[in-house]
Design a protein around this motif. Structure first.
Motif, PDB file in Angstrom:
ATOM      1  N   ARG A 100       0.810  -1.225   0.000  1.00  0.00           N
ATOM      2  CA  ARG A 100       0.000   0.000   0.000  1.00  0.00           C
ATOM      3  C   ARG A 100       0.841   1.271   0.000  1.00  0.00           C
ATOM      4  NH1 ARG A 100      -4.280  -1.877   4.728  1.00  0.00           N
ATOM      5  NH2 ARG A 100      -5.552  -3.295   3.440  1.00  0.00           N
ATOM      6  N   THR A 101       1.899   1.280   0.789  1.00  0.00           N
ATOM      7  CA  THR A 101       2.696   2.509   0.885  1.00  0.00           C
ATOM      8  C   THR A 101       4.079   2.365   0.276  1.00  0.00           C
ATOM      9  OG1 THR A 101       3.558   1.947   3.087  1.00  0.00           O
ATOM     10  CG2 THR A 101       1.470   3.128   2.997  1.00  0.00           C
ATOM     11  N   GLY A 102       4.572   1.135   0.137  1.00  0.00           N
ATOM     12  CA  GLY A 102       5.898   0.932  -0.417  1.00  0.00           C
ATOM     13  C   GLY A 102       5.913   0.753  -1.920  1.00  0.00           C
ATOM     14  N   GLY A 103       4.738   0.572  -2.513  1.00  0.00           N
ATOM     15  CA  GLY A 103       4.666   0.453  -3.962  1.00  0.00           C
ATOM     16  C   GLY A 103       4.980  -0.920  -4.518  1.00  0.00           C
ATOM     17  N   ALA A 104       5.095  -1.939  -3.657  1.00  0.00           N
ATOM     18  CA  ALA A 104       5.351  -3.294  -4.144  1.00  0.00           C
ATOM     19  C   ALA A 104       4.085  -3.845  -4.786  1.00  0.00           C
ATOM     20  CB  ALA A 104       5.796  -4.198  -2.999  1.00  0.00           C
ATOM     21  N   VAL A 180      10.414  -4.758 -11.175  1.00  0.00           N
ATOM     22  CA  VAL A 180       9.300  -4.148 -10.442  1.00  0.00           C
ATOM     23  C   VAL A 180       9.467  -4.422  -8.950  1.00  0.00           C
ATOM     24  CG1 VAL A 180       6.793  -4.184 -10.104  1.00  0.00           C
ATOM     25  CG2 VAL A 180       7.749  -4.354 -12.418  1.00  0.00           C
ATOM     26  N   PRO A 181       9.267  -3.428  -8.070  1.00  0.00           N
ATOM     27  CA  PRO A 181       9.394  -3.656  -6.626  1.00  0.00           C
ATOM     28  C   PRO A 181       8.532  -4.820  -6.147  1.00  0.00           C
ATOM     29  CG  PRO A 181       9.250  -1.315  -7.067  1.00  0.00           C
ATOM     30  CD  PRO A 181       8.963  -2.008  -8.370  1.00  0.00           C
ATOM     31  N   SER A 182       9.044  -5.549  -5.180  1.00  0.00           N
ATOM     32  CA  SER A 182       8.375  -6.756  -4.705  1.00  0.00           C
ATOM     33  C   SER A 182       8.492  -6.865  -3.188  1.00  0.00           C
ATOM     34  CB  SER A 182       8.994  -7.996  -5.367  1.00  0.00           C
ATOM     35  OG  SER A 182      10.411  -7.956  -5.308  1.00  0.00           O
ATOM     36  N   ALA A 183       7.585  -7.628  -2.610  1.00  0.00           N
ATOM     37  CA  ALA A 183       7.630  -7.932  -1.175  1.00  0.00           C
ATOM     38  C   ALA A 183       7.772  -9.443  -1.033  1.00  0.00           C
ATOM     39  CB  ALA A 183       6.367  -7.452  -0.475  1.00  0.00           C
ATOM     40  N   TRP A 184       8.709  -9.865  -0.209  1.00  0.00           N
ATOM     41  CA  TRP A 184       9.055 -11.281  -0.064  1.00  0.00           C
ATOM     42  C   TRP A 184       8.818 -11.724   1.372  1.00  0.00           C
ATOM     43  CZ3 TRP A 184      11.596 -13.903  -4.260  1.00  0.00           C
ATOM     44  CH2 TRP A 184      11.894 -13.070  -5.347  1.00  0.00           C
ATOM     45  N   THR A 199      21.506 -19.007   3.069  1.00  0.00           N
ATOM     46  CA  THR A 199      22.323 -18.020   2.377  1.00  0.00           C
ATOM     47  C   THR A 199      21.995 -17.966   0.893  1.00  0.00           C
ATOM     48  OG1 THR A 199      24.130 -18.261   3.975  1.00  0.00           O
ATOM     49  CG2 THR A 199      24.696 -17.370   1.811  1.00  0.00           C
ATOM     50  N   ALA A 200      21.800 -19.129   0.276  1.00  0.00           N
ATOM     51  CA  ALA A 200      21.458 -19.168  -1.143  1.00  0.00           C
ATOM     52  C   ALA A 200      20.108 -18.515  -1.403  1.00  0.00           C
ATOM     53  CB  ALA A 200      21.446 -20.614  -1.636  1.00  0.00           C
ATOM     54  N   LEU A 201      19.152 -18.749  -0.508  1.00  0.00           N
ATOM     55  CA  LEU A 201      17.831 -18.154  -0.676  1.00  0.00           C
ATOM     56  C   LEU A 201      17.906 -16.632  -0.558  1.00  0.00           C
ATOM     57  CD1 LEU A 201      14.495 -19.458   0.667  1.00  0.00           C
ATOM     58  CD2 LEU A 201      15.144 -17.097   1.156  1.00  0.00           C
ATOM     59  N   VAL A 202      18.604 -16.155   0.461  1.00  0.00           N
ATOM     60  CA  VAL A 202      18.727 -14.705   0.652  1.00  0.00           C
ATOM     61  C   VAL A 202      19.457 -14.074  -0.523  1.00  0.00           C
ATOM     62  CG1 VAL A 202      19.841 -12.940   2.085  1.00  0.00           C
ATOM     63  CG2 VAL A 202      18.540 -14.781   3.160  1.00  0.00           C
ATOM     64  N   ASP A 203      20.487 -14.732  -1.018  1.00  0.00           N
ATOM     65  CA  ASP A 203      21.217 -14.204  -2.170  1.00  0.00           C
ATOM     66  C   ASP A 203      20.327 -14.131  -3.404  1.00  0.00           C
ATOM     67  OD1 ASP A 203      23.478 -13.938  -0.649  1.00  0.00           O
ATOM     68  OD2 ASP A 203      24.542 -15.654  -1.516  1.00  0.00           O
ATOM     69  N   THR A 204      19.458 -15.117  -3.566  1.00  0.00           N
ATOM     70  CA  THR A 204      18.553 -15.128  -4.717  1.00  0.00           C
ATOM     71  C   THR A 204      17.533 -14.000  -4.620  1.00  0.00           C
ATOM     72  OG1 THR A 204      18.811 -17.531  -4.934  1.00  0.00           O
ATOM     73  CG2 THR A 204      16.940 -16.527  -6.058  1.00  0.00           C
ATOM     74  N   VAL A 205      16.990 -13.790  -3.428  1.00  0.00           N
ATOM     75  CA  VAL A 205      16.068 -12.670  -3.242  1.00  0.00           C
ATOM     76  C   VAL A 205      16.787 -11.353  -3.537  1.00  0.00           C
ATOM     77  CG1 VAL A 205      14.681 -11.388  -1.563  1.00  0.00           C
ATOM     78  CG2 VAL A 205      14.621 -13.896  -1.582  1.00  0.00           C
ATOM     79  N   ASP A 206      18.006 -11.217  -3.053  1.00  0.00           N
ATOM     80  CA  ASP A 206      18.786 -10.002  -3.305  1.00  0.00           C
ATOM     81  C   ASP A 206      18.969  -9.781  -4.811  1.00  0.00           C
ATOM     82  OD1 ASP A 206      20.719  -7.823  -2.476  1.00  0.00           O
ATOM     83  OD2 ASP A 206      22.084  -9.152  -3.552  1.00  0.00           O
ATOM     84  N   ARG A 207      19.167 -10.858  -5.547  1.00  0.00           N
ATOM     85  CA  ARG A 207      19.377 -10.754  -6.992  1.00  0.00           C
ATOM     86  C   ARG A 207      18.095 -10.368  -7.737  1.00  0.00           C
ATOM     87  NH1 ARG A 207      18.856 -14.794 -10.882  1.00  0.00           N
ATOM     88  NH2 ARG A 207      18.784 -16.425  -9.288  1.00  0.00           N
ATOM     89  N   LEU A 208      16.944 -10.828  -7.239  1.00  0.00           N
ATOM     90  CA  LEU A 208      15.688 -10.626  -7.955  1.00  0.00           C
ATOM     91  C   LEU A 208      14.894  -9.408  -7.483  1.00  0.00           C
ATOM     92  CD1 LEU A 208      14.353 -14.308  -8.141  1.00  0.00           C
ATOM     93  CD2 LEU A 208      15.508 -13.000  -9.940  1.00  0.00           C
ATOM     94  N   ALA A 209      15.241  -8.859  -6.336  1.00  0.00           N
ATOM     95  CA  ALA A 209      14.452  -7.771  -5.752  1.00  0.00           C
ATOM     96  C   ALA A 209      14.922  -6.413  -6.273  1.00  0.00           C
ATOM     97  CB  ALA A 209      14.551  -7.812  -4.225  1.00  0.00           C
ATOM     98  N   ALA A 210      14.004  -5.694  -6.892  1.00  0.00           N
ATOM     99  CA  ALA A 210      14.309  -4.356  -7.417  1.00  0.00           C
ATOM    100  C   ALA A 210      14.390  -3.348  -6.275  1.00  0.00           C
ATOM    101  CB  ALA A 210      13.216  -3.936  -8.399  1.00  0.00           C
ATOM    102  N   PRO A 211      15.021  -2.193  -6.495  1.00  0.00           N
ATOM    103  CA  PRO A 211      14.954  -1.120  -5.494  1.00  0.00           C
ATOM    104  C   PRO A 211      13.505  -0.817  -5.120  1.00  0.00           C
ATOM    105  CG  PRO A 211      16.554  -0.574  -7.190  1.00  0.00           C
ATOM    106  CD  PRO A 211      15.851  -1.820  -7.661  1.00  0.00           C
ATOM    107  N   GLY A 212      13.269  -0.596  -3.833  1.00  0.00           N
ATOM    108  CA  GLY A 212      11.907  -0.396  -3.352  1.00  0.00           C
ATOM    109  C   GLY A 212      11.258  -1.662  -2.850  1.00  0.00           C
ATOM    110  N   SER A 213      11.993  -2.780  -2.886  1.00  0.00           N
ATOM    111  CA  SER A 213      11.464  -4.068  -2.435  1.00  0.00           C
ATOM    112  C   SER A 213      11.643  -4.241  -0.933  1.00  0.00           C
ATOM    113  CB  SER A 213      12.157  -5.221  -3.174  1.00  0.00           C
ATOM    114  OG  SER A 213      11.879  -5.187  -4.560  1.00  0.00           O
ATOM    115  N   ALA A 214      10.956  -5.241  -0.384  1.00  0.00           N
ATOM    116  CA  ALA A 214      11.025  -5.528   1.051  1.00  0.00           C
ATOM    117  C   ALA A 214      11.029  -7.034   1.273  1.00  0.00           C
ATOM    118  CB  ALA A 214       9.847  -4.887   1.780  1.00  0.00           C
ATOM    119  N   LEU A 215      11.616  -7.449   2.379  1.00  0.00           N
ATOM    120  CA  LEU A 215      11.725  -8.873   2.724  1.00  0.00           C
ATOM    121  C   LEU A 215      11.514  -9.040   4.217  1.00  0.00           C
ATOM    122  CD1 LEU A 215      12.725 -11.888   2.405  1.00  0.00           C
ATOM    123  CD2 LEU A 215      15.066 -10.973   2.626  1.00  0.00           C
TER     124      LEU A 215
END
Length: 305
Positions: A100-104, A180-184, A199-215
């Motif tokens: 709603r407010t972060g644009g994901a 596109v910004p995403s929420a994980w 570690t592999a999962l977090v690295d993958t999220v880091d690779r796929l998450a655009a600026p404005g994303s949240a986890l």
């Protein structure tokens, strides 16, 4: 051992919700059902009890507070169930705030299990919820929800794949857009993965998450989980459900995933569940020799450039 991107065995990869880690999804569903019917409910999930009743392995588990033996004093269906209710509420709010407010506009549920957020939360227009889990788990969920004629409240895309396989490729093939910004969300997942897999999962999220994303994700920081093997929370879970959680949790030192994300430019916040119990005036509070003492909820945001 069969090699995978996470370097862990694929043994049991086809299991559904009736055994192993899959059965814990039903435990959490029962907890959400009980929470739904509390007079001071922290979260509401009208679908949860239907999952429990549809699975023979847990058909006699309680789904209402009045069905709980011993009431709130029951370590499993009292205190532990309230923990799951608190977790549901906080993570519901995290995802809705990101949308709603972060644009994901993309929400990714890692190890979605019996999550019903696509059906019960009030999403803003244009959101897509991707649910990643094993095919048999999603098939069970679909069967129950279809029987209830349940309709999602936003675009919902099941991604039937094992997190031990190329789940990132499956997610991209399902339409996820890394620009596109995403929420994980990894809720109740990392306990069961080796440190290298986390570690592999977090690295993958880091690779796929655009600026404005949240986890957001949940971890346990206890140095010796086995020290709690006689704790009422775990012994009652085994006695009342047949689930020995300590044999399912991976007992090895955990990586500093929050620090890893911070080193890559994410803003991270680490909280205990008790922080939210005190803030809301409901939920579990610390106890002596408490198995929940090592639980942490991590919230991370990737700033926009």
């Amino acid at each position: 051992m069969v090699g995978t991107p996470f370097g862990i065995s694929t043994a049991g990869a086809g299991e559904g919700v009736g055994s192993g880690v899959g059965l814990t999804a039903l435990l959490v569903a029962a907890a959400r059902a009980i929470e739904t019917h509390r007079h001071d409910s922290l979260a509401t999930d009208g679908y949860a009890e239907h999952f429990v009743r549809a699975a023979p392995a847990c058909a006699d588990w309680p789904v209402r507070p009045q069905q709980v033996p011993g009431g709130e004093a029951n370590p499993l269906w009292g205190r532990f169930a309230r923990y799951f209710g608190l977790r549901t509420r906080i993570l519901d709010r995290f995802l809705l705030r990101a949308a709603r407010t972060g644009g994901a506009r993309q929400v990714v549920l890692l190890g979605a299990g019996l999550d019903t957020r696509a059906f019960r939360l009030d999403w803003p227009p244009g959101c897509t919820v991707f649910e990643i889990d094993r095919e048999r788990v999603l098939a069970f969920k679909h069967g129950v929800l279809d029987g209830l004629s349940a309709a999602p409240r936003t675009t919902r895309v099941p991604v039937p794949t094992d997190l031990r396989a190329d789940w990132a490729g499956a997610l991209l093939a399902a339409g996820f857009d890394p620009a596109v910004p995403s929420a994980w969300l990894a809720e109740g997942l990392l306990f069961y993965l080796p440190a290298t897999a986390e570690t592999a999962l977090v690295d993958t999220v880091d690779r796929l998450a655009a600026p404005g994303s949240a986890l957001a994700y949940e971890v346990k920081l206890d140095e010796d989980l086995w020290a709690y093997r006689h704790a009422p929370l775990y012994t009652s879970t085994t006695q009342q459900t047949g689930i020995d959680l300590l044999t399912l949790f991976v007992r090895e030192p955990r990586p500093d995933s929050a620090g890893r994300l911070a080193g890559r430019g994410w803003s991270t916040t680490v909280r205990t569940p008790f922080d939210f119990s005190r803030r809301l005036g409901r939920g579990p509070l610390p106890e002596p020799d408490d198995p929940l003492a090592g639980n942490r909820w991590v919230f991370a945001d990737r700033p926009r450039r």
